[in-house]
Scaffold this motif. Sequence first.
Motif: not given
Length: 367
Positions: A1-6, A50-54, A115-125
């Motif tokens: 699984m990729s470590d992050t998502l678009d 999957h299905d990462a959204r802001l 962990e990278q997806l968790f941090v990317d989610a925070i950063e995106t918001l």
Amino acid sequence: MSDTLDFTITLDEQPLPAAERERVLADPGWGQNFTDHMITIRYSADEGWHDARLEPYGPIPMDPASQVLHYSQELFEGLKAYRQPDGSIVTFRPFSNAARMNRSARRMAMPEIPEQLFVDAIETLVRVDKDWVPTKEGYSLYLRPFMFATTRALGVNQPANEFLFMVIASPSGNYYARGIKPVSVWLSRDFTRAAPGGTGEAKTGGNYAASFAGQAQAVANGCDQVVWLDAIEHSLVEEVGSMNLFFVYGSGPDARLLTPALTGTLLPGITRDSMLKLAPDLGVPVEEGPITIEEWQAGCESGEITEVFGCGTAAVISPVGHVKGSDREWKVGDGGSGELSMRLREELIGIQYGTRPDPYGWVHKIA
Ligand code: PLP
Ligand code: COI
């Protein structure tokens, strides 16, 4: 699984007008106001994350049979975004929160999130809602990542296979409305927060649900917070409210710290862990070990214990001034805010708000 998502970005077409936002930021209270957007990421056993959204902040449709509503399969985290003197924004040790969420996930039979997806989610918001990060001294944007089981099923023998991870953000002032005045604490012998083999070291909502009756009893007895004792003897001191505890022995150059060890029934606080590194670098040795209520009382009465403080993300460092139980009562030091407690608080806040250097690499730049 990729470590992050678009992330699919859907901006709120009617965000709170700037003037109203500024009114909120002038006096945000704690955990009552939320930014314009939120993050959602779905998990299923088949598809993984999957299905990462802001998307605009708002209610989420839930099936009434969602497992979380019946069996509390839920996790959360708490960290803050801080405005720096140059206007940029940082968070504090976000990968530590990600790692803790995954430790909690293993205990609660929930999926780990990269962990990278968790941090990317925070950063995106935070990037999209950057104007919500307060500029006022001591204020911050409290970030609340959380995850829960959305599987539509009432059976308890089938593991949940669908989960929703979310992040919401809340501009925050002081956790205690009256500022950092010392708190009074109640020794709870009727209620325990966590027992060996239970979920005390996981940051799961059920631990907090189980704590409300003890907290209500503390308030009924005129105290601000409840002290959690071990579940078997009701004697070892574990935590206070939603904070880890530190005891200061001696003072000045002879001061040393003791904090209850992580026995499996305490939440491993990131502020606690930061104190374990910061204090020795300031010349204050720290020991992790047991302390009973008898030792706490005797230490205060003999003057050996000079200060006690609770620490956590929300309250930072909160001095404990007064301890009360059904059969005893005593003061810590002179009942005021201790010198070392305030010094450690200033050091930590200095690193977080960028007014002091960060030799530890704790500060994580966002925008
Ligand atoms: N103990 C409990 C029970 C908590 O809820 C918290 C808050 O998250 C803490 C301790 C402190 O942890 P941290 O420093 O990571 O915020
Ligand atoms: C913290 O972040 O320190 C907390 O524990 C928050 C609390 C409201 C649960």
